[in-house]
Design an enzyme around this catalytic site. Structure first.
Site, PDB file in Angstrom:
ATOM      1  N   HIS A 117      -0.004   5.529   1.189  1.00  0.00           N
ATOM      2  CA  HIS A 117      -0.955   6.520   1.684  1.00  0.00           C
ATOM      3  C   HIS A 117      -0.844   7.772   0.826  1.00  0.00           C
ATOM      4  CE1 HIS A 117      -0.346   4.395   5.784  1.00  0.00           C
ATOM      5  NE2 HIS A 117      -1.234   3.771   5.038  1.00  0.00           N
ATOM      6  N   HIS A 167       4.787   0.542   1.323  1.00  0.00           N
ATOM      7  CA  HIS A 167       5.142  -0.280   2.474  1.00  0.00           C
ATOM      8  C   HIS A 167       4.207  -1.460   2.592  1.00  0.00           C
ATOM      9  CE1 HIS A 167       2.149   2.619   3.961  1.00  0.00           C
ATOM     10  NE2 HIS A 167       1.811   1.722   4.883  1.00  0.00           N
ATOM     11  N   GLN A 212       0.813  -1.212   0.000  1.00  0.00           N
ATOM     12  CA  GLN A 212       0.000   0.000   0.000  1.00  0.00           C
ATOM     13  C   GLN A 212       0.847   1.263   0.000  1.00  0.00           C
ATOM     14  OE1 GLN A 212      -1.456   0.711   4.443  1.00  0.00           O
ATOM     15  NE2 GLN A 212      -1.771  -1.436   3.856  1.00  0.00           N
ATOM     16  N   ARG A 242      -4.289   0.582  -2.147  1.00  0.00           N
ATOM     17  CA  ARG A 242      -3.693  -0.762  -2.167  1.00  0.00           C
ATOM     18  C   ARG A 242      -3.326  -1.168  -3.582  1.00  0.00           C
ATOM     19  NH1 ARG A 242      -8.071  -0.633   1.259  1.00  0.00           N
ATOM     20  NH2 ARG A 242      -7.601  -1.042   3.462  1.00  0.00           N
TER      21      ARG A 242
END
Length: 445
Positions: free
Chosen positions: A98, A283, A96, A302
Protein backbone atom coordinates in the site's frame (compact mmCIF):
# COMPACT_ATOMS: atom_id res chain seq x y z
CA UNK A 1 -27.98 3.47 15.86
CA UNK A 2 -28.83 2.93 12.22
CA UNK A 3 -28.90 -0.34 10.27
CA UNK A 4 -26.02 -0.57 7.81
CA UNK A 5 -25.75 -2.87 4.79
CA UNK A 6 -22.35 -4.17 3.71
CA UNK A 7 -21.14 -3.99 0.11
CA UNK A 8 -20.26 -7.47 -1.27
CA UNK A 9 -17.09 -7.91 -3.29
CA UNK A 10 -16.82 -10.94 -5.57
CA UNK A 11 -13.20 -11.81 -6.36
CA UNK A 12 -11.82 -15.11 -7.63
CA UNK A 13 -9.83 -15.75 -4.44
CA UNK A 14 -12.91 -15.53 -2.21
CA UNK A 15 -14.65 -18.30 -0.30
CA UNK A 16 -17.67 -20.14 -1.67
CA UNK A 17 -19.31 -20.59 1.75
CA UNK A 18 -17.87 -18.64 4.70
CA UNK A 19 -19.16 -15.11 4.16
CA UNK A 20 -22.29 -16.42 2.46
CA UNK A 21 -23.16 -18.36 5.63
CA UNK A 22 -22.40 -15.44 7.93
CA UNK A 23 -24.52 -12.94 6.02
CA UNK A 24 -27.23 -15.32 4.83
CA UNK A 25 -26.45 -14.87 1.14
CA UNK A 26 -26.68 -17.30 -1.74
CA UNK A 27 -24.24 -16.58 -4.53
CA UNK A 28 -22.95 -18.63 -7.40
CA UNK A 29 -19.58 -16.89 -7.33
CA UNK A 30 -16.84 -16.58 -4.70
CA UNK A 31 -17.54 -13.92 -2.08
CA UNK A 32 -14.24 -12.38 -0.99
CA UNK A 33 -15.11 -9.29 1.07
CA UNK A 34 -17.99 -7.49 2.73
CA UNK A 35 -17.35 -3.76 3.12
CA UNK A 36 -18.78 -1.51 5.82
CA UNK A 37 -17.68 1.57 4.00
CA UNK A 38 -17.92 5.30 3.62
CA UNK A 39 -15.44 5.23 0.72
CA UNK A 40 -16.75 7.08 -2.32
CA UNK A 41 -16.11 4.09 -4.61
CA UNK A 42 -18.30 1.65 -2.63
CA UNK A 43 -20.33 3.29 0.14
CA UNK A 44 -22.57 1.19 2.38
CA UNK A 45 -26.27 1.99 2.61
CA UNK A 46 -27.86 3.13 5.86
CA UNK A 47 -31.49 2.16 6.45
CA UNK A 48 -32.87 5.15 8.32
CA UNK A 49 -35.95 5.31 10.50
CA UNK A 50 -38.60 5.79 7.81
CA UNK A 51 -37.21 2.93 5.72
CA UNK A 52 -35.35 5.10 3.24
CA UNK A 53 -31.81 4.22 2.24
CA UNK A 54 -28.96 6.72 2.09
CA UNK A 55 -25.29 6.15 1.27
CA UNK A 56 -23.06 6.46 4.31
CA UNK A 57 -20.72 9.00 2.73
CA UNK A 58 -23.68 11.21 1.79
CA UNK A 59 -25.16 10.95 5.28
CA UNK A 60 -21.84 12.03 6.80
CA UNK A 61 -21.50 15.01 4.49
CA UNK A 62 -25.05 16.09 5.40
CA UNK A 63 -24.35 16.21 9.16
CA UNK A 64 -20.66 15.53 9.91
CA UNK A 65 -20.72 16.71 13.54
CA UNK A 66 -23.45 14.25 14.47
CA UNK A 67 -22.33 11.35 12.28
CA UNK A 68 -18.57 11.30 12.92
CA UNK A 69 -18.12 13.97 15.62
CA UNK A 70 -16.52 17.43 15.56
CA UNK A 71 -13.03 16.14 16.37
CA UNK A 72 -12.99 13.48 13.64
CA UNK A 73 -14.51 15.89 11.15
CA UNK A 74 -11.90 18.52 12.00
CA UNK A 75 -8.97 16.10 11.65
CA UNK A 76 -10.07 13.93 8.70
CA UNK A 77 -12.86 15.95 7.09
CA UNK A 78 -16.53 14.93 6.69
CA UNK A 79 -15.72 11.26 6.03
CA UNK A 80 -15.58 7.96 7.89
CA UNK A 81 -11.84 7.73 8.65
CA UNK A 82 -11.71 3.94 8.32
CA UNK A 83 -12.86 1.15 6.03
CA UNK A 84 -14.06 -1.98 7.86
CA UNK A 85 -14.31 -5.32 6.05
CA UNK A 86 -14.78 -9.01 6.57
CA UNK A 87 -12.52 -10.99 4.30
CA UNK A 88 -12.37 -14.68 3.43
CA UNK A 89 -9.70 -16.16 1.13
CA UNK A 90 -9.46 -19.74 -0.09
CA UNK A 91 -6.44 -19.09 -2.37
CA UNK A 92 -3.63 -16.52 -2.02
CA UNK A 93 -4.28 -12.87 -2.78
CA UNK A 94 -1.87 -10.70 -4.73
CA UNK A 95 1.61 -9.81 -3.52
CA UNK A 96 1.09 -6.13 -2.73
CA UNK A 97 2.16 -2.94 -1.06
CA UNK A 98 0.00 0.00 0.00
CA UNK A 99 1.46 3.38 -0.95
CA UNK A 100 2.92 5.71 1.63
CA UNK A 101 1.31 9.15 1.93
CA UNK A 102 3.38 11.31 -0.41
CA UNK A 103 3.43 8.59 -3.09
CA UNK A 104 -0.36 8.23 -2.83
CA UNK A 105 -0.85 11.97 -3.28
CA UNK A 106 1.62 12.22 -6.16
CA UNK A 107 0.23 9.13 -7.90
CA UNK A 108 -3.37 10.27 -7.53
CA UNK A 109 -2.62 13.66 -9.08
CA UNK A 110 -0.62 12.08 -11.95
CA UNK A 111 -3.54 9.84 -12.86
CA UNK A 112 -6.04 12.67 -12.49
CA UNK A 113 -4.03 14.88 -14.85
CA UNK A 114 -3.68 11.95 -17.29
CA UNK A 115 -7.47 11.54 -17.28
CA UNK A 116 -7.48 7.92 -16.06
CA UNK A 117 -11.09 7.13 -15.01
CA UNK A 118 -11.53 6.51 -11.29
CA UNK A 119 -12.87 2.98 -11.86
CA UNK A 120 -10.47 2.00 -14.65
CA UNK A 121 -8.63 -1.33 -14.20
CA UNK A 122 -5.35 0.41 -15.01
CA UNK A 123 -5.83 2.94 -12.22
CA UNK A 124 -3.46 2.45 -9.26
CA UNK A 125 -4.35 5.42 -7.02
CA UNK A 126 -8.07 5.75 -6.28
CA UNK A 127 -7.55 8.30 -3.51
CA UNK A 128 -4.76 10.36 -1.94
CA UNK A 129 -4.38 8.46 1.34
CA UNK A 130 -1.65 6.25 2.71
CA UNK A 131 -3.19 2.90 3.51
CA UNK A 132 -2.44 1.26 6.85
CA UNK A 133 -4.40 -1.88 7.68
CA UNK A 134 -4.94 -4.49 10.35
CA UNK A 135 -6.45 -7.96 10.21
CA UNK A 136 -7.92 -9.88 13.16
CA UNK A 137 -8.33 -13.60 12.56
CA UNK A 138 -11.81 -15.10 12.98
CA UNK A 139 -10.48 -18.50 11.88
CA UNK A 140 -6.90 -19.74 11.42
CA UNK A 141 -5.31 -17.20 9.09
CA UNK A 142 -2.10 -17.45 7.05
CA UNK A 143 -0.15 -14.55 5.58
CA UNK A 144 3.28 -13.22 4.66
CA UNK A 145 4.08 -9.78 6.11
CA UNK A 146 7.27 -7.73 5.79
CA UNK A 147 10.83 -8.96 5.32
CA UNK A 148 12.70 -11.50 7.41
CA UNK A 149 16.31 -10.96 8.41
CA UNK A 150 18.61 -11.40 5.38
CA UNK A 151 20.23 -14.54 6.82
CA UNK A 152 16.85 -16.25 7.22
CA UNK A 153 15.75 -15.16 3.75
CA UNK A 154 18.98 -16.59 2.28
CA UNK A 155 18.41 -19.92 4.07
CA UNK A 156 14.86 -20.14 2.74
CA UNK A 157 16.03 -19.40 -0.81
CA UNK A 158 18.85 -21.94 -0.50
CA UNK A 159 16.28 -24.61 0.41
CA UNK A 160 14.79 -24.36 -3.09
CA UNK A 161 17.96 -25.70 -4.67
CA UNK A 162 19.64 -24.67 -7.90
CA UNK A 163 16.79 -22.59 -9.31
CA UNK A 164 18.33 -19.76 -11.41
CA UNK A 165 16.09 -17.04 -9.97
CA UNK A 166 16.61 -18.21 -6.39
CA UNK A 167 20.37 -18.14 -6.97
CA UNK A 168 20.13 -14.63 -8.41
CA UNK A 169 18.15 -13.47 -5.37
CA UNK A 170 20.74 -15.04 -3.05
CA UNK A 171 23.53 -13.21 -4.85
CA UNK A 172 21.59 -9.96 -4.46
CA UNK A 173 21.25 -10.60 -0.72
CA UNK A 174 24.99 -11.27 -0.59
CA UNK A 175 25.72 -7.85 -2.11
CA UNK A 176 25.98 -8.39 -5.87
CA UNK A 177 25.34 -5.07 -7.69
CA UNK A 178 22.31 -4.75 -9.97
CA UNK A 179 22.18 -1.48 -11.96
CA UNK A 180 18.63 -2.18 -13.20
CA UNK A 181 17.34 -2.61 -9.66
CA UNK A 182 19.28 0.40 -8.41
CA UNK A 183 17.67 2.56 -11.10
CA UNK A 184 14.24 1.72 -9.67
CA UNK A 185 15.08 2.51 -6.06
CA UNK A 186 13.23 5.50 -4.58
CA UNK A 187 15.17 8.70 -3.98
CA UNK A 188 15.18 7.97 -0.24
CA UNK A 189 17.39 4.94 -0.91
CA UNK A 190 20.42 7.23 -0.93
CA UNK A 191 20.16 7.14 2.87
CA UNK A 192 19.42 3.40 3.16
CA UNK A 193 21.90 1.09 4.89
CA UNK A 194 23.47 -1.56 2.61
CA UNK A 195 21.22 -4.32 4.01
CA UNK A 196 18.10 -2.51 2.82
CA UNK A 197 19.53 -2.02 -0.66
CA UNK A 198 20.38 -5.73 -0.87
CA UNK A 199 16.84 -6.64 0.20
CA UNK A 200 15.43 -4.33 -2.48
CA UNK A 201 17.57 -5.93 -5.20
CA UNK A 202 16.49 -9.45 -4.25
CA UNK A 203 12.79 -8.49 -4.14
CA UNK A 204 13.17 -6.62 -7.45
CA UNK A 205 14.62 -9.77 -9.01
CA UNK A 206 11.57 -11.80 -7.96
CA UNK A 207 8.88 -9.37 -9.12
CA UNK A 208 10.49 -8.40 -12.45
CA UNK A 209 11.44 -11.91 -13.62
CA UNK A 210 9.85 -13.23 -16.79
CA UNK A 211 7.07 -15.80 -16.44
CA UNK A 212 9.35 -18.43 -17.97
CA UNK A 213 11.35 -18.30 -14.72
CA UNK A 214 8.32 -19.65 -12.89
CA UNK A 215 7.98 -22.86 -14.88
CA UNK A 216 8.70 -25.87 -12.72
CA UNK A 217 8.91 -23.70 -9.63
CA UNK A 218 5.89 -25.30 -7.98
CA UNK A 219 7.54 -28.74 -8.00
CA UNK A 220 10.79 -27.35 -6.58
CA UNK A 221 8.95 -25.55 -3.80
CA UNK A 222 6.91 -28.63 -2.99
CA UNK A 223 10.09 -30.69 -2.70
CA UNK A 224 11.63 -28.02 -0.47
CA UNK A 225 8.51 -28.01 1.69
CA UNK A 226 8.72 -31.79 2.16
CA UNK A 227 12.42 -31.57 3.03
CA UNK A 228 11.75 -28.81 5.57
CA UNK A 229 9.01 -30.88 7.17
CA UNK A 230 11.26 -33.90 7.49
CA UNK A 231 14.42 -32.19 8.80
CA UNK A 232 14.19 -31.37 12.48
CA UNK A 233 16.96 -28.79 12.31
CA UNK A 234 15.19 -26.49 9.85
CA UNK A 235 13.86 -23.41 11.69
CA UNK A 236 10.07 -23.37 11.74
CA UNK A 237 9.91 -19.87 10.24
CA UNK A 238 11.81 -21.03 7.18
CA UNK A 239 9.52 -24.03 6.83
CA UNK A 240 6.44 -21.80 7.07
CA UNK A 241 7.88 -19.36 4.51
CA UNK A 242 8.45 -22.25 2.11
CA UNK A 243 4.88 -23.42 2.75
CA UNK A 244 3.54 -19.94 1.89
CA UNK A 245 5.53 -19.86 -1.34
CA UNK A 246 4.38 -23.36 -2.18
CA UNK A 247 0.69 -22.40 -1.81
CA UNK A 248 1.21 -19.31 -3.97
CA UNK A 249 3.00 -21.30 -6.67
CA UNK A 250 0.18 -23.86 -6.78
CA UNK A 251 -2.35 -21.08 -7.36
CA UNK A 252 -0.15 -19.20 -9.89
CA UNK A 253 1.98 -21.89 -11.45
CA UNK A 254 3.97 -19.69 -13.87
CA UNK A 255 4.51 -16.72 -11.59
CA UNK A 256 8.11 -16.44 -10.32
CA UNK A 257 7.17 -13.76 -7.79
CA UNK A 258 6.18 -16.63 -5.46
CA UNK A 259 9.87 -16.74 -4.56
CA UNK A 260 9.50 -13.32 -2.91
CA UNK A 261 7.53 -15.04 -0.13
CA UNK A 262 10.74 -16.85 0.86
CA UNK A 263 12.08 -13.45 1.95
CA UNK A 264 8.99 -12.52 3.97
CA UNK A 265 7.85 -13.23 7.52
CA UNK A 266 5.35 -16.09 7.64
CA UNK A 267 2.39 -15.19 9.84
CA UNK A 268 0.03 -17.74 11.39
CA UNK A 269 -2.85 -16.24 13.35
CA UNK A 270 -5.18 -18.20 15.60
CA UNK A 271 -8.70 -16.83 16.10
CA UNK A 272 -8.46 -13.52 17.98
CA UNK A 273 -4.85 -12.85 17.01
CA UNK A 274 -3.99 -9.88 14.82
CA UNK A 275 -1.31 -8.24 12.71
CA UNK A 276 -0.90 -4.57 11.74
CA UNK A 277 0.52 -3.69 8.32
CA UNK A 278 1.75 -0.10 7.86
CA UNK A 279 1.85 1.50 4.42
CA UNK A 280 4.89 0.37 2.46
CA UNK A 281 5.15 -3.09 4.04
CA UNK A 282 4.91 -5.92 1.47
CA UNK A 283 2.33 -8.57 2.29
CA UNK A 284 0.22 -11.35 0.92
CA UNK A 285 -2.75 -13.05 2.54
CA UNK A 286 -2.58 -16.78 1.90
CA UNK A 287 -5.77 -18.25 3.35
CA UNK A 288 -8.34 -17.66 6.06
CA UNK A 289 -11.20 -15.51 7.32
CA UNK A 290 -10.73 -12.33 9.29
CA UNK A 291 -11.92 -8.85 10.13
CA UNK A 292 -9.92 -6.19 8.32
CA UNK A 293 -9.86 -2.50 9.14
CA UNK A 294 -7.81 0.15 7.39
CA UNK A 295 -7.42 3.77 6.50
CA UNK A 296 -10.32 4.94 4.31
CA UNK A 297 -8.38 4.06 1.16
CA UNK A 298 -8.70 1.69 -1.79
CA UNK A 299 -5.10 2.07 -2.98
CA UNK A 300 -3.37 -1.23 -3.79
CA UNK A 301 -0.10 -1.65 -5.70
CA UNK A 302 0.38 -5.22 -6.92
CA UNK A 303 3.57 -7.03 -7.89
CA UNK A 304 2.49 -10.63 -8.52
CA UNK A 305 0.09 -13.52 -8.02
CA UNK A 306 -2.82 -11.68 -9.60
CA UNK A 307 -4.82 -11.31 -12.79
CA UNK A 308 -5.18 -7.60 -12.05
CA UNK A 309 -2.81 -4.86 -13.09
CA UNK A 310 0.72 -4.99 -11.73
CA UNK A 311 2.28 -1.61 -11.00
CA UNK A 312 5.81 -2.58 -10.06
CA UNK A 313 7.48 0.85 -10.49
CA UNK A 314 5.02 2.57 -8.14
CA UNK A 315 5.15 -0.36 -5.72
CA UNK A 316 8.93 -0.21 -5.51
CA UNK A 317 8.81 3.52 -4.78
CA UNK A 318 6.78 2.81 -1.61
CA UNK A 319 8.54 -0.42 -0.58
CA UNK A 320 9.71 -0.62 3.05
CA UNK A 321 12.85 -2.74 2.93
CA UNK A 322 13.59 -2.82 6.65
CA UNK A 323 13.52 -6.39 8.00
CA UNK A 324 11.30 -6.48 11.07
CA UNK A 325 8.91 -8.71 12.96
CA UNK A 326 5.17 -8.34 12.26
CA UNK A 327 3.37 -5.88 14.56
CA UNK A 328 0.84 -7.26 17.05
CA UNK A 329 -1.70 -4.52 17.93
CA UNK A 330 -3.55 -6.47 20.64
CA UNK A 331 -4.34 -5.21 24.14
CA UNK A 332 -6.97 -6.51 26.52
CA UNK A 333 -9.91 -4.43 27.66
CA UNK A 334 -10.53 -6.69 30.65
CA UNK A 335 -8.24 -9.25 32.29
CA UNK A 336 -9.29 -12.90 32.12
CA UNK A 337 -9.70 -12.93 35.91
CA UNK A 338 -12.77 -10.69 35.62
CA UNK A 339 -14.71 -13.76 34.56
CA UNK A 340 -13.39 -16.81 36.44
CA UNK A 341 -15.46 -19.21 34.37
CA UNK A 342 -14.02 -17.84 31.13
CA UNK A 343 -10.75 -18.99 29.62
CA UNK A 344 -10.26 -15.85 27.51
CA UNK A 345 -10.99 -12.16 28.04
CA UNK A 346 -14.54 -11.24 27.10
CA UNK A 347 -13.35 -8.42 24.86
CA UNK A 348 -10.04 -7.62 23.22
CA UNK A 349 -9.03 -4.23 21.90
CA UNK A 350 -6.75 -3.93 18.88
CA UNK A 351 -5.21 -0.48 18.89
CA UNK A 352 -2.52 0.01 16.23
CA UNK A 353 -0.34 3.14 16.16
CA UNK A 354 -2.61 5.17 13.86
CA UNK A 355 -5.22 7.86 14.49
CA UNK A 356 -7.91 6.56 12.11
CA UNK A 357 -9.11 3.26 13.58
CA UNK A 358 -9.19 0.57 16.21
CA UNK A 359 -11.21 -2.61 16.62
CA UNK A 360 -12.76 -4.59 19.48
CA UNK A 361 -13.65 -8.28 19.29
CA UNK A 362 -15.77 -9.63 22.11
CA UNK A 363 -18.21 -12.24 23.33
CA UNK A 364 -21.41 -11.91 25.35
CA UNK A 365 -23.28 -14.44 27.43
CA UNK A 366 -24.36 -15.15 30.97
CA UNK A 367 -21.03 -14.69 32.80
CA UNK A 368 -21.58 -12.84 36.09
CA UNK A 369 -19.07 -11.27 38.44
CA UNK A 370 -19.21 -9.43 41.75
CA UNK A 371 -22.00 -8.77 44.18
CA UNK A 372 -23.59 -6.26 41.81
CA UNK A 373 -24.17 -8.94 39.19
CA UNK A 374 -22.52 -7.02 36.37
CA UNK A 375 -21.99 -8.92 33.14
CA UNK A 376 -18.28 -9.55 32.80
CA UNK A 377 -18.55 -9.38 29.06
CA UNK A 378 -20.40 -6.08 28.87
CA UNK A 379 -18.49 -3.54 26.83
CA UNK A 380 -19.37 0.13 26.85
CA UNK A 381 -18.15 3.06 24.83
CA UNK A 382 -18.13 6.61 26.07
CA UNK A 383 -17.14 7.88 29.48
CA UNK A 384 -16.60 4.40 30.93
CA UNK A 385 -14.85 2.40 28.22
CA UNK A 386 -14.45 2.62 24.48
CA UNK A 387 -14.49 6.18 23.12
CA UNK A 388 -17.32 7.96 21.40
CA UNK A 389 -16.82 8.29 17.69
CA UNK A 390 -18.28 6.86 14.49
CA UNK A 391 -18.75 3.15 15.17
CA UNK A 392 -19.80 0.05 13.25
CA UNK A 393 -21.07 -2.86 15.35
CA UNK A 394 -21.43 -6.28 13.70
CA UNK A 395 -22.86 -9.40 15.31
CA UNK A 396 -20.72 -12.24 13.97
CA UNK A 397 -22.09 -15.11 16.06
CA UNK A 398 -25.28 -15.77 18.02
CA UNK A 399 -27.18 -12.75 19.29
CA UNK A 400 -26.02 -9.43 20.78
CA UNK A 401 -28.00 -6.61 22.42
CA UNK A 402 -26.86 -3.02 22.06
CA UNK A 403 -28.14 0.35 23.21
CA UNK A 404 -27.12 3.95 22.58
CA UNK A 405 -28.69 7.37 23.02
CA UNK A 406 -30.95 6.71 20.04
CA UNK A 407 -32.45 3.41 21.16
CA UNK A 408 -31.92 -0.26 21.83
CA UNK A 409 -32.07 -3.40 19.69
CA UNK A 410 -30.88 -6.98 19.34
CA UNK A 411 -28.60 -7.98 16.49
CA UNK A 412 -28.66 -11.43 14.95
CA UNK A 413 -25.71 -13.07 13.23
CA UNK A 414 -24.69 -11.04 10.17
CA UNK A 415 -26.58 -7.89 11.20
CA UNK A 416 -24.81 -4.59 11.78
CA UNK A 417 -25.50 -1.02 12.85
CA UNK A 418 -23.74 2.28 12.39
CA UNK A 419 -23.56 4.23 15.64
CA UNK A 420 -23.04 7.96 15.05
CA UNK A 421 -20.73 9.88 17.34
CA UNK A 422 -23.72 11.99 18.38
CA UNK A 423 -25.53 8.92 19.67
CA UNK A 424 -23.20 8.92 22.69
CA UNK A 425 -22.43 5.95 24.86
CA UNK A 426 -22.82 2.46 23.40
CA UNK A 427 -23.60 -0.54 25.63
CA UNK A 428 -23.11 -4.06 24.32
CA UNK A 429 -24.33 -7.08 26.23
CA UNK A 430 -26.18 -10.35 26.06
CA UNK A 431 -29.83 -10.65 25.10
CA UNK A 432 -31.78 -12.61 27.71
CA UNK A 433 -28.78 -14.81 28.44
CA UNK A 434 -28.09 -15.64 24.79
CA UNK A 435 -24.46 -16.00 23.76
CA UNK A 436 -22.93 -14.09 20.90
CA UNK A 437 -19.83 -12.51 19.42
CA UNK A 438 -19.33 -9.07 17.96
CA UNK A 439 -16.86 -6.83 16.19
CA UNK A 440 -16.82 -3.10 16.96
CA UNK A 441 -14.94 -0.76 14.61
CA UNK A 442 -14.26 2.79 15.78
CA UNK A 443 -11.94 5.74 15.71
CA UNK A 444 -9.59 5.83 18.73
CA UNK A 445 -10.82 9.21 19.96
Amino acid sequence: MISIEPVPKHYAWGSHTRLQDLFGMETGTPLAEMWFSGHASSPSLLRIWDGRAIALDEAIRTDPDFMVGPMSSHVFGPVLPYLFKLISACIPLSLQVHPVGFEARAGYHREQVAGVPADAPERSFRDMLAKHEMVVALEPFQAAVGFMLPDLAAQALAAVGEHPLALRMMRALAGEPDPLADAMMPEAAIAWPPAHRRMFRAFHAAVTAQNSAGRGLSALLEAARLRAASVGGVPSRIGMAIDNACKAARAFSDDPSALALLMMNPVRLDPGEAVFIPAGVPHEYIRGTGAEIMTNSDNVLRAGMTVKRRDIPNLLRSLDCQPSAPIDPQTCLQPPTSAPSATVPSATLYRPPVDEFMLAYGHVGDWRVGDAGLAANEVVSGDAGLPQGPRVLLCCEGRVRCADGMGERALERGEAVFVPAGAGRLDIGSDAGATGAYLLASTPF
